[in-house]
Design an enzyme around this catalytic site. Structure first.
Site, PDB file in Angstrom:
ATOM      1  N   TYR A   1       0.755  -6.150   3.898  1.00  0.00           N
ATOM      2  CA  TYR A   1       0.050  -7.427   3.734  1.00  0.00           C
ATOM      3  C   TYR A   1       0.929  -8.586   4.186  1.00  0.00           C
ATOM      4  O   TYR A   1       0.474  -9.522   4.857  1.00  0.00           O
ATOM      5  CB  TYR A   1      -0.361  -7.598   2.274  1.00  0.00           C
ATOM      6  CG  TYR A   1      -1.127  -8.868   1.983  1.00  0.00           C
ATOM      7  CD1 TYR A   1      -2.482  -8.961   2.259  1.00  0.00           C
ATOM      8  CD2 TYR A   1      -0.497  -9.975   1.427  1.00  0.00           C
ATOM      9  CE1 TYR A   1      -3.189 -10.126   1.998  1.00  0.00           C
ATOM     10  CE2 TYR A   1      -1.195 -11.141   1.157  1.00  0.00           C
ATOM     11  CZ  TYR A   1      -2.539 -11.214   1.440  1.00  0.00           C
ATOM     12  OH  TYR A   1      -3.231 -12.373   1.185  1.00  0.00           O
TER      13      TYR A   1
ATOM     14  N   ASP B   1      -5.192   0.555   0.761  1.00  0.00           N
ATOM     15  CA  ASP B   1      -6.063  -0.379   0.055  1.00  0.00           C
ATOM     16  C   ASP B   1      -7.389   0.274  -0.367  1.00  0.00           C
ATOM     17  O   ASP B   1      -8.055   0.938   0.436  1.00  0.00           O
ATOM     18  CB  ASP B   1      -6.350  -1.575   0.963  1.00  0.00           C
ATOM     19  CG  ASP B   1      -7.236  -2.607   0.322  1.00  0.00           C
ATOM     20  OD1 ASP B   1      -6.737  -3.327  -0.542  1.00  0.00           O
ATOM     21  OD2 ASP B   1      -8.424  -2.667   0.675  1.00  0.00           O
TER      22      ASP B   1
ATOM     23  N   TRP C   1       1.592  -1.266   0.487  1.00  0.00           N
ATOM     24  CA  TRP C   1       0.501  -2.227   0.602  1.00  0.00           C
ATOM     25  C   TRP C   1       1.042  -3.647   0.740  1.00  0.00           C
ATOM     26  O   TRP C   1       0.673  -4.386   1.649  1.00  0.00           O
ATOM     27  CB  TRP C   1      -0.435  -2.147  -0.617  1.00  0.00           C
ATOM     28  CG  TRP C   1      -1.778  -2.771  -0.348  1.00  0.00           C
ATOM     29  CD1 TRP C   1      -2.945  -2.121  -0.121  1.00  0.00           C
ATOM     30  CD2 TRP C   1      -2.073  -4.185  -0.249  1.00  0.00           C
ATOM     31  NE1 TRP C   1      -3.958  -3.032   0.129  1.00  0.00           N
ATOM     32  CE2 TRP C   1      -3.448  -4.298   0.054  1.00  0.00           C
ATOM     33  CE3 TRP C   1      -1.324  -5.341  -0.365  1.00  0.00           C
ATOM     34  CZ2 TRP C   1      -4.076  -5.528   0.222  1.00  0.00           C
ATOM     35  CZ3 TRP C   1      -1.950  -6.576  -0.178  1.00  0.00           C
ATOM     36  CH2 TRP C   1      -3.308  -6.652   0.101  1.00  0.00           C
TER      37      TRP C   1
END
Length: 549
Positions: free
Chosen positions: A472, A488, A468
């Site tokens: 990001y 997510d 994640w």
């Protein structure tokens, strides 16, 4: 003919053949095959495989049709040289369109200048928006162009630039010639001239200051090149400005629609106290670029597709990399109509949504790590503590701007206990320390022209950084339009599915713009929370999963 890179599932709504409406011009060639246009009004074709693309030709007549329509979607995609005046223009130039036989079309301002044209004083080609690259060669060429725009060839050689990109001198020249129609030196010279032209028009700086800020070694060199390329004396471009002498005003163009309010709404809760500030409809922050320190203010210009950037005078020598960072932070190279056509109904609710970028890659990466498994507010508090403790104090005329973000070197010099004493969990502290040390030793790059796959893989080797966080960072710092944090929780809620495999399967149709799809999905969660007037705890949960977990 212009050869352009296109994706076969794009749909056009222009008064010219649909096949060519939203494609990105990337190079000039005299040979190649045309592709037939689909019937007018057809819906998008089935999604194509990831990164699949083909080359097609945009004829001169179709380029001329775009010039006549002044369609903003072509602004910065190509430029038109007018033989009767010796001037080259943007496709949105407000003057009366030239006759067809007087027009030649170029994929970049540098290519037009290399052909002997000088920039139009009305439409100002130096203000045209840039291009977002999604293919490997395009990203590499964009990386080289970005570094040249940042002034890389002012202090270093072409060989140094090629080595920093991990390629040979020959390959660097080949890809720039292929993408922009010019050599690295020609591109650098055009960038310097256009920056000098912008400063002459938009600032009250002296000619000497402008020459050095633009990368010229002397005023004589600036004057000579201006006379040679533009047949003008630099002082002929001067105009009265109303800015104080301690600041400099610039303009940056973008393609509409641009959802400025949604961008601010995303950034504001994550603002770092002392470093960033939001006032009225604008963004303010402290800046450090190499040895230069100061502040900037960014706000939209009413009724124009432009942002106004005001810099402190102390940052004049670093204007090139600063403007490049502002473009990255506000995603100004995006083509929102192209993206919306690809995403379909998903993009209808919030036209012009952007993926927030990063002014400082290390800053956003640290903020992402601090935000793991805590609320946005808690992560912002931890980041503020880190800045107040480790960041460098700075004096500015703007209330609330008091510190510079800590550098990787400053964080790398701290012990693990120094970080945990601030309330940062040991696992997060170890991740931040490892990241800072890798950047400080040049093992890792965190910028928009780093190798995507290699950087994401490397990030996941650090303790405390999973898929994640790596995705990001790829979205915001590496500016990768297909980054997608599929694990997510918010994305699963927005899509109404339980398993991450289902998220990936659904998202396959959004390639190569999945980062934008993620922003639209997170935005839908926010709108659902507002519509249902749910408990603040649920709203906070939605913000949490859409931020830095």
């Amino acid at each position: 003919m212009l050869e352009i890179t296109c994706h076969t599932n794009l749909v056009s709504y222009l008064p010219i053949p649909p096949t060519y409406s939203l494609f990105q011009a990337s190079k000039v060639r005299k040979t190649g095959c045309r592709v037939s246009a689909p019937a007018w009004g057809l819906r998008p074709h089935p999604p194509i495989p990831h990164m699949s693309e083909k080359r097609c030709m945009l004829t001169d007549d179709q380029c001329y049709s775009a010039v006549l329509s002044r369609d903003r979607r072509f602004d910065g995609v190509f430029f038109v040289g007018v033989s009767s005046t010796g001037i080259y223009c943007r496709t949105v130039c407000p003057v009366k369109p030239p006759r067809r036989e007087h027009c030649t079309f170029y994929p970049s301002a540098a290519a037009a200048e290399q052909a002997g044209y000088r920039p139009c004083l009305r439409c100002r080609p130096e203000l045209a928006p840039g291009q977002a690259k999604i293919d490997a060669v395009g990203r590499l060429a964009a990386a080289a162009a970005s570094r040249i725009e940042d002034g890389a060839l002012t202090e270093h050689s072409v060989s140094d630039l090629a080595q920093s990109l991990g390629i040979s001198d020959r390959h660097l020249r080949r890809i720039l010639q292929q993408e922009f129609g010019v050599t690295p030196i020609q591109l650098a010279q055009t960038q310097r001239l256009l920056l000098a032209k912008r400063l002459l028009t938009d600032s009250s700086l002296s000619i000497a200051d402008i020459a050095f800020a633009s990368g010229f070694s002397s005023v004589r060199r600036l004057n000579a090149l201006f006379q040679k390329h533009y047949r003008l004396n630099p002082t002929a471009l001067r105009k009265a400005t109303h800015l104080p002498q301690d600041s400099l005003r610039c303009e940056l163009a973008y393609r509409s629609p641009f959802n400025w309010q949604a961008l601010l709404k995303f950034l504001q809760p994550r603002a770092i106290a002392g470093v960033e500030n939001f006032e009225a409809n604008g963004y303010q922050r402290t800046v450090r670029v190499r040895q230069h320190q100061g502040w900037i203010q960014v706000s939209p210009i009413p009724k124009q597709d432009k942002l106004e950037v005001v810099l402190s005078a102390s940052l004049i020598a670093a204007i090139l990399p600063i403007l490049s960072r502002v473009k990255a932070l506000f995603d100004l190279a995006a083509d929102p109509i192209l993206i919306a056509n690809h995403l379909g109904e998903l993009a209808l609710a919030s036209p012009g949504l952007r993926v927030p970028g990063a002014f400082d890659g290390f800053e956003v990466a640290v903020r992402a790590i601090l935000g793991q498994q805590v609320s946005v507010k808690a992560a912002t508090t931890l980041m503020a503590r880190l800045v107040q403790t480790v960041g460098t104090p700075i004096s500015t005329p703007i209330a609330g701007l008091t510190h510079l973000t800590p550098t990787p070197a400053q964080i790398a010099s701290l012990s693990l206990s120094d970080l945990t004493d601030l309330g940062i969990l040991p696992a997060r502290a170890a991740a931040i320390q490892s990241l800072a040390q890798a950047l400080n030793h040049g093992i890792l790059r965190l910028d928009s022209y780093a190798d995507i796959e290699a950087t994401v893989t490397q990030l996941k080797t650090f303790p405390g950084i999973g898929d994640w966080t790596a995705q990001y960072i790829a979205m915001r710092v590496l500016a990768y339009p297909d980054a997608f944090p599929h694990t997510d929780l918010g994305l699963r809620r927005a899509l109404g599915v339980e398993r991450t495999e289902q998220v990936l399967q659904i998202a396959e149709t959004w390639r190569p713009w999945r980062a934008y799809a993620a922003m639209y999905l997170w935005k839908s969660l926010e709108e659902q929370a507002n519509d249902l007037n749910v408990l603040p705890l649920v709203r906070e949960s939605c913000r949490l999963v859409a931020a830095d977990v």
